[in-house]
Design an enzyme around this catalytic site. Sequence first.
Site, PDB file in Angstrom:
ATOM      1  N   TRP A 104      40.323  47.345  21.103  1.00  0.00           N
ATOM      2  CA  TRP A 104      39.992  46.480  22.236  1.00  0.00           C
ATOM      3  C   TRP A 104      40.272  47.116  23.594  1.00  0.00           C
ATOM      4  O   TRP A 104      41.334  47.678  23.823  1.00  0.00           O
ATOM      5  CB  TRP A 104      40.813  45.188  22.139  1.00  0.00           C
ATOM      6  CG  TRP A 104      40.684  44.345  23.362  1.00  0.00           C
ATOM      7  CD1 TRP A 104      41.537  44.308  24.427  1.00  0.00           C
ATOM      8  CD2 TRP A 104      39.634  43.445  23.673  1.00  0.00           C
ATOM      9  NE1 TRP A 104      41.071  43.434  25.379  1.00  0.00           N
ATOM     10  CE2 TRP A 104      39.906  42.878  24.933  1.00  0.00           C
ATOM     11  CE3 TRP A 104      38.468  43.045  22.997  1.00  0.00           C
ATOM     12  CZ2 TRP A 104      39.069  41.945  25.536  1.00  0.00           C
ATOM     13  CZ3 TRP A 104      37.635  42.115  23.604  1.00  0.00           C
ATOM     14  CH2 TRP A 104      37.946  41.568  24.853  1.00  0.00           C
TER      15      TRP A 104
ATOM     16  N   ASN B 196      39.812  45.994  27.921  1.00  0.00           N
ATOM     17  CA  ASN B 196      39.217  45.212  29.011  1.00  0.00           C
ATOM     18  C   ASN B 196      39.381  45.953  30.336  1.00  0.00           C
ATOM     19  O   ASN B 196      38.993  47.131  30.396  1.00  0.00           O
ATOM     20  CB  ASN B 196      39.612  43.732  29.004  1.00  0.00           C
ATOM     21  CG  ASN B 196      41.087  43.384  29.034  1.00  0.00           C
ATOM     22  OD1 ASN B 196      41.787  43.595  28.066  1.00  0.00           O
ATOM     23  ND2 ASN B 196      41.567  42.830  30.123  1.00  0.00           N
ATOM     24  N   ASP B 197      39.908  45.348  31.371  1.00  0.00           N
ATOM     25  CA  ASP B 197      39.820  45.871  32.747  1.00  0.00           C
ATOM     26  C   ASP B 197      40.086  47.376  32.941  1.00  0.00           C
ATOM     27  O   ASP B 197      41.029  47.912  32.355  1.00  0.00           O
ATOM     28  CB  ASP B 197      40.858  45.190  33.646  1.00  0.00           C
ATOM     29  CG  ASP B 197      40.932  43.702  33.477  1.00  0.00           C
ATOM     30  OD1 ASP B 197      40.138  43.140  32.730  1.00  0.00           O
ATOM     31  OD2 ASP B 197      41.816  43.100  34.102  1.00  0.00           O
TER      32      ASP B 197
ATOM     33  N   TRP C  14      41.697  40.996  22.067  1.00  0.00           N
ATOM     34  CA  TRP C  14      42.776  41.111  23.037  1.00  0.00           C
ATOM     35  C   TRP C  14      44.131  40.909  22.341  1.00  0.00           C
ATOM     36  O   TRP C  14      44.254  40.097  21.429  1.00  0.00           O
ATOM     37  CB  TRP C  14      42.561  40.059  24.131  1.00  0.00           C
ATOM     38  CG  TRP C  14      43.462  40.218  25.308  1.00  0.00           C
ATOM     39  CD1 TRP C  14      43.209  40.956  26.420  1.00  0.00           C
ATOM     40  CD2 TRP C  14      44.752  39.632  25.493  1.00  0.00           C
ATOM     41  NE1 TRP C  14      44.274  40.873  27.286  1.00  0.00           N
ATOM     42  CE2 TRP C  14      45.235  40.069  26.738  1.00  0.00           C
ATOM     43  CE3 TRP C  14      45.556  38.795  24.714  1.00  0.00           C
ATOM     44  CZ2 TRP C  14      46.473  39.682  27.246  1.00  0.00           C
ATOM     45  CZ3 TRP C  14      46.796  38.418  25.212  1.00  0.00           C
ATOM     46  CH2 TRP C  14      47.239  38.868  26.471  1.00  0.00           C
TER      47      TRP C  14
ATOM     48  N   PHE D  72      49.949  44.498  32.026  1.00  0.00           N
ATOM     49  CA  PHE D  72      48.672  43.962  32.497  1.00  0.00           C
ATOM     50  C   PHE D  72      48.084  44.877  33.584  1.00  0.00           C
ATOM     51  O   PHE D  72      48.626  45.931  33.905  1.00  0.00           O
ATOM     52  CB  PHE D  72      48.885  42.540  33.033  1.00  0.00           C
ATOM     53  CG  PHE D  72      48.735  41.464  31.984  1.00  0.00           C
ATOM     54  CD1 PHE D  72      48.850  41.751  30.627  1.00  0.00           C
ATOM     55  CD2 PHE D  72      48.479  40.147  32.349  1.00  0.00           C
ATOM     56  CE1 PHE D  72      48.711  40.748  29.660  1.00  0.00           C
ATOM     57  CE2 PHE D  72      48.330  39.144  31.397  1.00  0.00           C
ATOM     58  CZ  PHE D  72      48.450  39.437  30.057  1.00  0.00           C
ATOM     59  N   SER D  73      47.016  44.400  34.215  1.00  0.00           N
ATOM     60  CA  SER D  73      46.259  45.255  35.136  1.00  0.00           C
ATOM     61  C   SER D  73      47.051  45.658  36.380  1.00  0.00           C
ATOM     62  O   SER D  73      47.976  44.967  36.796  1.00  0.00           O
ATOM     63  CB  SER D  73      44.978  44.547  35.554  1.00  0.00           C
ATOM     64  OG  SER D  73      44.104  44.545  34.465  1.00  0.00           O
TER      65      SER D  73
ATOM     66  N   ASP E  79      47.929  41.691  38.870  1.00  0.00           N
ATOM     67  CA  ASP E  79      46.881  42.676  39.162  1.00  0.00           C
ATOM     68  C   ASP E  79      47.036  43.340  40.532  1.00  0.00           C
ATOM     69  O   ASP E  79      46.098  43.331  41.358  1.00  0.00           O
ATOM     70  CB  ASP E  79      45.481  42.049  39.023  1.00  0.00           C
ATOM     71  CG  ASP E  79      45.300  41.317  37.693  1.00  0.00           C
ATOM     72  OD1 ASP E  79      46.046  41.631  36.754  1.00  0.00           O
ATOM     73  OD2 ASP E  79      44.427  40.439  37.601  1.00  0.00           O
TER      74      ASP E  79
ATOM     75  N   GLU F  97      41.572  37.003  40.039  1.00  0.00           N
ATOM     76  CA  GLU F  97      42.171  38.149  39.343  1.00  0.00           C
ATOM     77  C   GLU F  97      41.688  39.448  39.984  1.00  0.00           C
ATOM     78  O   GLU F  97      40.680  39.484  40.687  1.00  0.00           O
ATOM     79  CB  GLU F  97      41.745  38.149  37.864  1.00  0.00           C
ATOM     80  CG  GLU F  97      42.162  36.908  37.097  1.00  0.00           C
ATOM     81  CD  GLU F  97      41.793  36.940  35.615  1.00  0.00           C
ATOM     82  OE1 GLU F  97      42.640  36.573  34.803  1.00  0.00           O
ATOM     83  OE2 GLU F  97      40.666  37.324  35.270  1.00  0.00           O
TER      84      GLU F  97
HETATM   85  C1  FRU Z   1      41.333  40.201  33.892  1.00  0.00           C
HETATM   86  C2  FRU Z   1      42.721  39.983  33.329  1.00  0.00           C
HETATM   87  C3  FRU Z   1      43.773  40.322  34.362  1.00  0.00           C
HETATM   88  C4  FRU Z   1      44.965  40.647  33.510  1.00  0.00           C
HETATM   89  C5  FRU Z   1      44.330  41.332  32.331  1.00  0.00           C
HETATM   90  C6  FRU Z   1      45.042  41.102  31.026  1.00  0.00           C
HETATM   91  O1  FRU Z   1      40.364  40.446  32.947  1.00  0.00           O
HETATM   92  O2  FRU Z   1      42.848  38.661  32.883  1.00  0.00           O
HETATM   93  O3  FRU Z   1      44.010  39.303  35.292  1.00  0.00           O
HETATM   94  O4  FRU Z   1      45.887  41.468  34.164  1.00  0.00           O
HETATM   95  O5  FRU Z   1      43.007  40.854  32.248  1.00  0.00           O
HETATM   96  O6  FRU Z   1      44.513  41.907  30.023  1.00  0.00           O
END
Ligand code: FRU
Length: 502
Positions: free
Chosen positions: A49, A51-52, A76, A108-109, A183, A234
């Site tokens: 997985w 993401n950001d 996730w 996290f981000s 973030d 975010e």
């Molecule tokens: C955005 C988010 C951020 C967070 C991260 C967690 O997609 O929700 O706000 O830090 O993904 O994976």
Amino acid sequence: MKNNSNSFLAMKKIVIFVCLLVSSSGWSQSHFFRERWRPELHFSPRANWMNDPNGLVYYGGQYHLFYQYYPGAMVWGPMHWGHAVSSDLLHWKELPIAIYPDTLGYIFSGSIVVDELNTAGLQRGKEKTMVAIYTYHDPVGEKKGKIDFQTQGMAYSNDGGASWKKYKGNPVLNNPGIKDFRDPKVSWYIPEKKWIMTLAAGDRVQFYSSRNLKEWTYLSSFGEKEGAHGGVWECPDLIRMQDADTGKEKWVLLVSIGNGGPNGGSATQYFTGHFDGKRFINEEKAAMVKWVDEGTDNYAGVTFYNAPGNHPIFMGWMSNWEYAQQVPTSPWRSAMTIPRQLKIKTIEGHTRLLSQSIPSINRMLRKPRLWEKSTLSALQRENYIVDNYAANITIQLSDYPLQDTIQLAQWFNDKGDTLELRYIVSQSVIEIDRSRAGVKDFHPNFGKIIRGKRISNSNVLNIQLIMDRCSLELFADEGSLVMSVLVFPEQRLNFSSSTLNK
Ligand code: FRU
């Protein structure tokens, strides 16, 4: 003919030999690109997985891409920072995981800066320190129903990003009692030689400043009742830019929202105005909403710190929280968007953000082959079709006086999938119709028609399309309208268009 078939056989032998060599040496990178829907031009992790994008930074001749990563599954989970590097933003090399969760929480981000002046005092030897500022998400606190379970932490690298140490004094910013507090995007504010942290805090953005990256002082907040609020705010980014026409300095604030995007689900909006080192002042009326991308699949995008060139370079996560965890790819989930260069321009009295595919991508993009449905057998099509390419379309709207719907392009295959691109003149809307374009049942909203309204009212409509197996990115009118969408055809799609530039 005989000669040809001889050389064909010889070639075949060489190919088999190379394949054996490759598989016996254990090097199996090549098979990743043969997976169904694996993009070639976009970064995607080998497995599991993502993401950001996080910590985008240019350092030591390389672009570093860190990203939200869960190595344990294709959905996730406890977040790590994955890591990849590239010298051209197009060929990426995946490296070992850079930052692991610890007792303070998941990672996290966040962002990375290069501490040129050693403000944090963490430099050892000649190499400048790369400093990552990210969010700690404490799952234990969250379970207990606390609201202060997100704090900001710091890690640093003394070897150009190869290894990372956590700062001993973490967290560097405590939670003041805000549930969604995350973030951090850190940048250097030249006029006052100080660091600015732009942080998402519920339904707004907060700004903090620091001299040493370790102690942060609250400055101001922006966003309550401004722009779109369909979801939590975010992944913000604060960028200083210059209007291409007037040369005037403007500040652009990117803010992703978890829900309520122009075509449903998550999306990224932007504000334009002024930042004075303390406050951001929106130059538009509070209710005005401007989108970075009108498509469904570009989220949490931010810009590279210190990227060379005259324009900020932006990259987003090419998915949507509505269905990201159900998309049918395997053994990985999600890719990043094509890197884009950002510009601003005044159009019809408003400052608009232009996103354009980085020019260097052109040398990698092939031209599409144009297919008429009947020209080739199914087998030939399956074997020869090029499945990533760019296509440029230009039409003069005055050439279509009697049509309200102009068919711009169509993709099809023998499984009956059709992807359509059209322009609705009376509404100035571009439609991408993926309602019959392949696998879509994993989420009820995936099959919806995606619509984007033009900002420009020019008689000439100019479009660049970038297709890469499971994605289509559309840049219209110099990038003032962008639409990024995923598509999962049952079989490769053939392209046809009567409006293509030759
Ligand atoms: C955005 C988010 C951020 C967070 C991260 C967690 O997609 O929700 O706000 O830090 O993904 O994976």
